[in-house]
Scaffold this motif. Structure first.
Motif, PDB file in Angstrom:
ATOM      1  N   VAL A 196       0.830  -1.211   0.000  1.00  0.00           N
ATOM      2  CA  VAL A 196       0.000   0.000   0.000  1.00  0.00           C
ATOM      3  C   VAL A 196       0.863   1.260   0.000  1.00  0.00           C
ATOM      4  O   VAL A 196       0.631   2.169  -0.812  1.00  0.00           O
ATOM      5  N   PRO A 197       1.879   1.398   0.874  1.00  0.00           N
ATOM      6  CA  PRO A 197       2.751   2.575   0.766  1.00  0.00           C
ATOM      7  C   PRO A 197       3.455   2.675  -0.586  1.00  0.00           C
ATOM      8  O   PRO A 197       3.670   3.782  -1.091  1.00  0.00           O
ATOM      9  N   GLY A 198       3.800   1.527  -1.182  1.00  0.00           N
ATOM     10  CA  GLY A 198       4.432   1.565  -2.494  1.00  0.00           C
ATOM     11  C   GLY A 198       3.512   2.125  -3.565  1.00  0.00           C
ATOM     12  O   GLY A 198       3.932   2.912  -4.411  1.00  0.00           O
ATOM     13  N   VAL A 199       2.229   1.725  -3.524  1.00  0.00           N
ATOM     14  CA  VAL A 199       1.265   2.259  -4.491  1.00  0.00           C
ATOM     15  C   VAL A 199       1.048   3.754  -4.251  1.00  0.00           C
ATOM     16  O   VAL A 199       0.960   4.550  -5.202  1.00  0.00           O
ATOM     17  N   MET A 200       0.971   4.145  -2.976  1.00  0.00           N
ATOM     18  CA  MET A 200       0.798   5.571  -2.679  1.00  0.00           C
ATOM     19  C   MET A 200       2.013   6.377  -3.128  1.00  0.00           C
ATOM     20  O   MET A 200       1.881   7.508  -3.616  1.00  0.00           O
ATOM     21  N   MET A 201       3.212   5.817  -2.969  1.00  0.00           N
ATOM     22  CA  MET A 201       4.405   6.496  -3.481  1.00  0.00           C
ATOM     23  C   MET A 201       4.337   6.662  -4.990  1.00  0.00           C
ATOM     24  O   MET A 201       4.753   7.689  -5.538  1.00  0.00           O
ATOM     25  N   LEU A 202       3.804   5.646  -5.675  1.00  0.00           N
ATOM     26  CA  LEU A 202       3.659   5.738  -7.130  1.00  0.00           C
ATOM     27  C   LEU A 202       2.824   6.950  -7.516  1.00  0.00           C
ATOM     28  O   LEU A 202       3.210   7.733  -8.400  1.00  0.00           O
ATOM     29  N   PHE A 203       1.681   7.138  -6.848  1.00  0.00           N
ATOM     30  CA  PHE A 203       0.829   8.282  -7.166  1.00  0.00           C
ATOM     31  C   PHE A 203       1.497   9.600  -6.776  1.00  0.00           C
ATOM     32  O   PHE A 203       1.347  10.613  -7.477  1.00  0.00           O
ATOM     33  N   TYR A 254      -4.421   5.964   6.394  1.00  0.00           N
ATOM     34  CA  TYR A 254      -3.939   4.597   6.171  1.00  0.00           C
ATOM     35  C   TYR A 254      -3.324   4.009   7.444  1.00  0.00           C
ATOM     36  O   TYR A 254      -3.615   2.869   7.820  1.00  0.00           O
ATOM     37  N   GLU A 255      -2.504   4.800   8.128  1.00  0.00           N
ATOM     38  CA  GLU A 255      -1.880   4.315   9.366  1.00  0.00           C
ATOM     39  C   GLU A 255      -2.939   4.049  10.438  1.00  0.00           C
ATOM     40  O   GLU A 255      -2.879   3.038  11.143  1.00  0.00           O
ATOM     41  N   TYR A 257      -6.029   3.271   9.935  1.00  0.00           N
ATOM     42  CA  TYR A 257      -6.846   2.125   9.528  1.00  0.00           C
ATOM     43  C   TYR A 257      -6.146   0.798   9.830  1.00  0.00           C
ATOM     44  O   TYR A 257      -6.755  -0.121  10.380  1.00  0.00           O
ATOM     45  N   ILE A 258      -4.870   0.682   9.463  1.00  0.00           N
ATOM     46  CA  ILE A 258      -4.202  -0.612   9.643  1.00  0.00           C
ATOM     47  C   ILE A 258      -3.831  -0.886  11.097  1.00  0.00           C
ATOM     48  O   ILE A 258      -3.848  -2.040  11.533  1.00  0.00           O
ATOM     49  N   TYR A 259      -3.529   0.170  11.868  1.00  0.00           N
ATOM     50  CA  TYR A 259      -3.081  -0.065  13.240  1.00  0.00           C
ATOM     51  C   TYR A 259      -4.221  -0.007  14.255  1.00  0.00           C
ATOM     52  O   TYR A 259      -4.190  -0.728  15.260  1.00  0.00           O
ATOM     53  N   HIS A 260      -5.226   0.815  14.011  1.00  0.00           N
ATOM     54  CA  HIS A 260      -6.311   0.952  14.972  1.00  0.00           C
ATOM     55  C   HIS A 260      -7.506   0.076  14.617  1.00  0.00           C
ATOM     56  O   HIS A 260      -8.151  -0.482  15.498  1.00  0.00           O
ATOM     57  N   VAL A 261      -7.803  -0.055  13.330  1.00  0.00           N
ATOM     58  CA  VAL A 261      -8.958  -0.849  12.899  1.00  0.00           C
ATOM     59  C   VAL A 261      -8.566  -2.310  12.669  1.00  0.00           C
ATOM     60  O   VAL A 261      -9.224  -3.224  13.182  1.00  0.00           O
ATOM     61  N   TYR A 272       7.172   6.919  15.954  1.00  0.00           N
ATOM     62  CA  TYR A 272       7.885   6.449  14.773  1.00  0.00           C
ATOM     63  C   TYR A 272       6.955   6.378  13.562  1.00  0.00           C
ATOM     64  O   TYR A 272       7.369   6.644  12.420  1.00  0.00           O
ATOM     65  N   ILE A 273       5.683   6.015  13.777  1.00  0.00           N
ATOM     66  CA  ILE A 273       4.736   5.921  12.670  1.00  0.00           C
ATOM     67  C   ILE A 273       4.522   7.286  12.024  1.00  0.00           C
ATOM     68  O   ILE A 273       4.530   7.426  10.792  1.00  0.00           O
ATOM     69  N   ILE A 274       4.341   8.323  12.845  1.00  0.00           N
ATOM     70  CA  ILE A 274       4.134   9.676  12.311  1.00  0.00           C
ATOM     71  C   ILE A 274       5.382  10.169  11.589  1.00  0.00           C
ATOM     72  O   ILE A 274       5.304  10.748  10.493  1.00  0.00           O
ATOM     73  N   LEU A 275       6.549   9.937  12.175  1.00  0.00           N
ATOM     74  CA  LEU A 275       7.796  10.340  11.527  1.00  0.00           C
ATOM     75  C   LEU A 275       7.960   9.645  10.188  1.00  0.00           C
ATOM     76  O   LEU A 275       8.325  10.283   9.179  1.00  0.00           O
ATOM     77  N   LEU A 276       7.653   8.351  10.131  1.00  0.00           N
ATOM     78  CA  LEU A 276       7.783   7.595   8.890  1.00  0.00           C
ATOM     79  C   LEU A 276       6.806   8.103   7.829  1.00  0.00           C
ATOM     80  O   LEU A 276       7.149   8.182   6.645  1.00  0.00           O
TER      81      LEU A 276
END
Length: 390
Positions: A196-203, A254-255, A257-261, A272-276
């Motif tokens: 998912v991050p890879g696809v978002m980087m593509l856009f 996205y973060e 959704y995957i970590y809380h949901v 670290y998640i926010i920094l990333l």
């Protein structure tokens, strides 16, 4: 300073009008990334593939073979869907993709087991898909071992061995398995966090290059620079201010959704998640601007961004470890932002190690963010003097 902030605001307002009129921005910055997020996370929502079809060739047809088949069918990954009279028919079914694997039990298997004559049980599995092949191979191998263990257990029980003695003989070494960070072996947590991050980087790559290319295509470059008082740095900051905010909101969603949901493991914590997330957005936008500055052409810059994003999936190290690649390709992986994002995620978020252990990848993403500094004046020159060629 106040004058620069004013011009950044003026350029940002101009960019907002462009974003509202051109629907490509809405679909590429919001709709398609969200569809990719839902697609990949729902595709593997069960964590592991379950009930993959398996065939049986049981020529022995004994109580022992039927017990083995029932145990195989009880496994989470395997489901016995068909029985075949011969290996040739089972092989044809596997070639036609009706089953992923089959177990072959020859005649006389039970008699040879009871007589301790070491019968052979064969299993065949398709490794065209690495995940399904590996999981089914594990189940079939376990079943083969259980067959001999069951007969050995019955024989020793008849000879008067105690349960402790039988267990020691059948399993002299007991494995105490501890899977770190992802004890559920959830493949969704392994793959969606890089796909998912890879696809978002593509856009992000494409939109960053597309925004500059459209200024050149429609001859709006001089107007854009005039809004920024002919300061190319102010012009770029104003142009990408709104885009970066939209991408940041998207990444934060996205973060969440995957970590809380979905409750993906994140030992490192939200800092670290926010920094990333911030480094992902700024590094991707910076690379897109750099690609256009390197080749000030809408077509060529977007081609570079597409190629770089697609290669990132193979060279990030999630599907195949980088240490197993050839040395020149290992060196090439350092040129891809997704590789550094993935390593930062693995080290700090997934495993919870300190940031100092991933300092090089942190510096690399900051470097991608600063890449536009090397081409800003080339971009300005293109806007003032280049003529768009389709």
């Amino acid at each position: 300073m106040t004058r620069h902030l004013y011009h950044i605001w003026v350029v940002a307002k101009r960019e907002w009008k462009i974003l509202r009129v051109n629907r490509i921005y809405f679909f590429s910055m919001v709709v398609f990334p969200l569809l990719s997020l839902v697609f990949f996370t729902s595709l593997m929502d069960e964590g592991l593939p379950e009930d993959m079809p398996v065939g049986i060739v049981d020529l022995d047809n004994s109580s022992t073979s039927r017990t083995l088949i029932r145990r195989l069918d009880a496994f989470q990954s395997s489901r016995v869907v068909a029985r075949y009279p011969s290996v040739a028919e089972a092989r044809r079914a596997m070639q036609e993709n009706e089953i992923y694997a089959f177990l072959y039990i020859p005649r006389g298997t039970a008699d040879k087991l009871l007589a301790s004559r070491r019968p052979k049980i064969s299993y065949y599995y398709n490794m065209s898909s690495v995940m399904s092949g590996s999981l089914l191979m594990r189940d079939l191998k376990t079943i083969s071992n259980l067959g001999s263990a069951g007969v050995g257990q019955a024989s020793m029980r008849a000879r008067g061995y105690t349960p402790a003695q039988i267990q020691t003989f059948l399993q002299p070494i007991r494995v105490d398995l501890h899977q770190i960070a992802n004890p559920w072996t959830n493949y969704n947590a392994y793959l969606s966090t890089v796909l998912v991050p890879g696809v978002m980087m593509l856009f992000m790559f494409l939109i960053s290059a597309y925004s500059l290319g459209m200024e050149l295509k429609f001859g709006r470059g001089k107007e854009w620079l005039a809004k920024a008082d002919n300061n190319i740095v102010v012009a770029i900051l104003g142009k990408y201010l709104l885009q970066s905010l939209v991408f940041l909101v998207l990444i934060f969603f996205y973060e969440f959704y995957i970590y809380h949901v979905l409750h993906f493991p994140h030992v490192g914590g939200w800092g670290y998640i926010i920094l990333l997330s911030v480094l992902e957005v700024f590094g991707s936008v910076g690379f897109g601007i750099f690609a256009f500055g390197l080749l000030p052409s809408l077509r060529m810059s977007m081609s570079i961004c597409s190629l770089w994003a697609v290669l990132s999936f193979s060279l990030a190290g999630s599907a195949f470890p980088v240490m197993g690649m050839d040395t020149p390709i290992q060196a090439l992986t350092w040129l891809f932002p997704l590789r550094h994002y993935y390593m930062l995620y693995q080290i700090t978020v997934f495993n919870g190690f300190p940031l100092i252990d991933a300092w090089f990848h942190l510096v690399a993403l900051v470097g991608f963010t600063l890449l536009p500094w090397f081409v800003v004046y080339k971009i300005k020159n293109a806007m003032l003097h280049y003529v768009y060629i389709p």
